[in-house]
Design an enzyme around this catalytic site. Structure first.
Site, mmCIF file in Angstrom:
data_model
loop_
_atom_site.group_PDB
_atom_site.id
_atom_site.type_symbol
_atom_site.label_atom_id
_atom_site.label_comp_id
_atom_site.label_asym_id
_atom_site.label_seq_id
_atom_site.Cartn_x
_atom_site.Cartn_y
_atom_site.Cartn_z
ATOM 1 N N MET A 17 63.840 7.070 44.393
ATOM 2 C CA MET A 17 64.600 6.261 43.427
ATOM 3 C C MET A 17 65.904 5.815 44.080
ATOM 4 S SD MET A 17 63.924 8.110 39.734
ATOM 5 C CE MET A 17 64.023 9.808 40.295
ATOM 6 N N CYS A 100 57.979 -2.356 44.830
ATOM 7 C CA CYS A 100 59.285 -2.706 44.257
ATOM 8 C C CYS A 100 59.271 -4.118 43.665
ATOM 9 C CB CYS A 100 60.382 -2.580 45.312
ATOM 10 S SG CYS A 100 61.998 -2.909 44.594
ATOM 11 N N LYS A 141 52.975 3.366 48.860
ATOM 12 C CA LYS A 141 53.188 3.449 47.407
ATOM 13 C C LYS A 141 52.939 2.049 46.856
ATOM 14 C CE LYS A 141 56.464 5.222 43.950
ATOM 15 N NZ LYS A 141 57.278 4.115 43.417
ATOM 16 N N ASN A 202 51.409 8.207 39.695
ATOM 17 C CA ASN A 202 52.811 8.141 39.272
ATOM 18 C C ASN A 202 52.944 7.235 38.052
ATOM 19 O OD1 ASN A 202 55.433 6.026 40.195
ATOM 20 N ND2 ASN A 202 55.842 8.117 39.561
ATOM 21 N N GLY A 226 59.304 10.668 38.634
ATOM 22 C CA GLY A 226 60.571 9.984 38.873
ATOM 23 C C GLY A 226 61.604 10.379 37.844
ATOM 24 N N ARG A 227 61.758 9.543 36.803
ATOM 25 C CA ARG A 227 62.843 9.745 35.840
ATOM 26 C C ARG A 227 62.772 11.083 35.117
ATOM 27 N NH1 ARG A 227 61.635 3.937 33.649
ATOM 28 N NH2 ARG A 227 59.637 4.686 34.456
HETATM 29 C C1 LIG Z 1 66.489 3.735 39.256
HETATM 30 C C2 LIG Z 1 65.149 3.641 39.930
HETATM 31 C C3 LIG Z 1 65.084 3.413 41.293
HETATM 32 C C4 LIG Z 1 63.841 3.317 41.930
HETATM 33 N N1 LIG Z 1 63.800 3.139 43.288
HETATM 34 C C5 LIG Z 1 62.599 3.158 43.923
HETATM 35 C C6 LIG Z 1 62.523 3.123 45.344
HETATM 36 O O1 LIG Z 1 63.530 3.089 46.064
HETATM 37 N N2 LIG Z 1 61.281 3.132 45.909
HETATM 38 C C7 LIG Z 1 60.132 3.194 45.147
HETATM 39 O O2 LIG Z 1 59.032 3.216 45.699
HETATM 40 N N3 LIG Z 1 60.191 3.240 43.813
HETATM 41 C C8 LIG Z 1 61.382 3.245 43.191
HETATM 42 N N4 LIG Z 1 61.429 3.381 41.838
HETATM 43 C C9 LIG Z 1 60.171 3.597 41.087
HETATM 44 C C10 LIG Z 1 59.876 5.099 40.987
HETATM 45 O O3 LIG Z 1 59.610 5.657 42.248
HETATM 46 C C11 LIG Z 1 58.661 5.341 40.081
HETATM 47 O O4 LIG Z 1 57.556 4.675 40.637
HETATM 48 C C12 LIG Z 1 58.885 4.835 38.656
HETATM 49 O O5 LIG Z 1 60.149 5.239 38.163
HETATM 50 C C13 LIG Z 1 57.779 5.352 37.723
HETATM 51 O O6 LIG Z 1 57.784 6.756 37.685
HETATM 52 P P1 LIG Z 1 58.402 7.561 36.426
HETATM 53 O O7 LIG Z 1 57.773 6.960 35.195
HETATM 54 O O8 LIG Z 1 58.026 8.991 36.672
HETATM 55 O O9 LIG Z 1 59.890 7.335 36.457
HETATM 56 C C14 LIG Z 1 62.649 3.447 41.178
HETATM 57 C C15 LIG Z 1 62.729 3.675 39.800
HETATM 58 C C16 LIG Z 1 63.952 3.782 39.174
HETATM 59 C C17 LIG Z 1 63.998 4.057 37.696
#
Ligand SMILES: Cc1cc2nc3c(=O)[nH]c(=O)nc-3n(C[C@H](O)[C@H](O)[C@H](O)COP(=O)(O)O)c2cc1C
Length: 328
Positions: A17, A100, A141, A202, A226-227
């Site tokens: 993240m 992304c 990813k 994920n 993630g979150r």
């Molecule tokens: C603030 C934020 C930053 C993120 N940055 C990245 C990142 O740098 N690389 C990436 O592959 N995914 C990034 N993501 C996506 C997360 O890795 C993840 O795929 C997404 O939040 C869904 O998972 P979750 O529902 O468990 O949060 C980001 C998500 C959030 C909310």
């Protein structure tokens, strides 16, 4: 769980993240039970140019192992060189971001832009495999597609496997959904069926039950969170315990959450310097203090703190709200 030559202590992973999963955050996640942690995404072009800021972002502590670095980009020479840099810095694994949705990243033809162009997608994976010199597994990813009408899950996972990837993480939401809305369990299940390499799921895993649902509906080899881990690092341990024992451990108490936030601030100050390390953690207050009486006033106090001591004092203020119901 084994990914190429790397054996993980368990199959739960911390999601990358941007702006959040720095070294202190990853250390907290490891302490909470995560089996694998990822850096935030880093530009392959910036790394290959030897941008000091980017290589600085690659610093990690030994206790974070096993650890993966994530890159984005489409310039093949830069991708290959950055894989080599990451390997030489001692990373256990490389991950390429193909999910992304941010405009800035897409404009540079990185992230989900590559899902539009399967040939370039394959070439980026192959360049990473070359750069890693067979010494570090390359993983990807991805998303199931750009929009629900454009589900190309099988194409993406087969192409990744053929190009040399050793694990696929699939965020089960389409790029058009950004980070919210329903997770497409069926697409993840099709990914699992289409390849021999491990597929990690994920999206929306925030509890024992959502973890169990993801596993049972997709047959995936691992889970990425993630979150759900922000301000609640013990989520990894609780999910592992539940999957093994079908019994829930208790959620962290208010005192435990505050203690965790303080420990995070201590590590952050150590890593980033006191003032910067404390300020960077302000944005996580909403997660750490969610649902606690007095959260609003405590957040306001945290936003003024510029030292670990002031930060801790601000947090202790929450205990004055023992009997009051928050008016937020
Ligand atoms: C603030 C934020 C930053 C993120 N940055 C990245 C990142 O740098 N690389 C990436 O592959 N995914 C990034 N993501 C996506 C997360 O890795 C993840 O795929 C997404 O939040 C869904 O998972 P979750 O529902 O468990 O949060 C980001 C998500 C959030 C909310």
């Amino acid at each position: 769980m084994k990914i190429g030559s790397v054996t993980l202590p368990n199959n739960l992973m911390l999601a990358p993240m941007a702006g959040i999963t720095d070294s202190p955050f990853r250390r907290m996640s490891k302490a909470g039970g995560a089996g694998l942690v990822f850096t935030e995404m880093l530009s392959a072009s910036a790394l290959a140019r030897d941008s000091r800021r980017t290589t600085g972002m690659l610093k990690f502590a030994d206790e974070e192992r096993p650890i993966a670095a994530q890159i984005f980009g489409s310039e093949l020479a830069a991708v290959e060189k950055s894989a080599d840099i990451i390997r030489s810095m001692g990373y256990d694994m490389l991950n390429i971001n193909f999910g992304c949705p941010a405009k800035k990243i897409i404009k540079s033809r990185g992230g989900s832009a590559l899902l539009k162009d399967l040939k370039s997608y394959e070439n980026v994976i192959a360049a990473s495999v070359r750069g890693s010199g067979g010494k570090m597994p390359v993983t990807v990813k991805i998303r199931p597609g750009l929009t629900p009408d454009d589900d190309r899950t099988e194409d993406y996972v087969r192409a990744a496997e053929a190009a040399g990837a050793e694990m696929i993480i699939i965020h089960g939401r389409f790029v058009s959904q950004i980070h919210s809305g329903d997770v497409n369990f069926a697409a993840i299940a099709r990914a699992v069926a289409a390849v021999k390499i491990p597929v990690v799921a994920n999206g929306g895993i925030v509890s024992e039950l959502t973890a169990e649902e993801m596993l049972s509906k997709t047959g995936c080899a691992g889970l990425m969170i993630g979150r759900g881990a922000i301000g609640d690092f013990g989520i990894f341990r609780r999910i592992l315990y539940y999957l093994e024992n079908k019994e829930k451990l208790s959620a962290p108490s208010r005192e435990e959450r505050i203690a965790m936030y303080k420990e995070h601030a201590r590590l952050s100050a150590e890593f980033h310097g006191e003032r910067g390390g404390v300020i960077i953690l302000r944005k996580l207050a909403a997660f750490y203090l969610k649902g606690l009486p007095g959260a609003k006033r405590t957040r306001e106090a945290i936003n003024k703190a510029e030292s670990v001591r002031a930060f801790n004092d601000a947090l202790d203020g929450i205990f004055e709200h023992q009997w009051s119901v928050d008016s937020e």
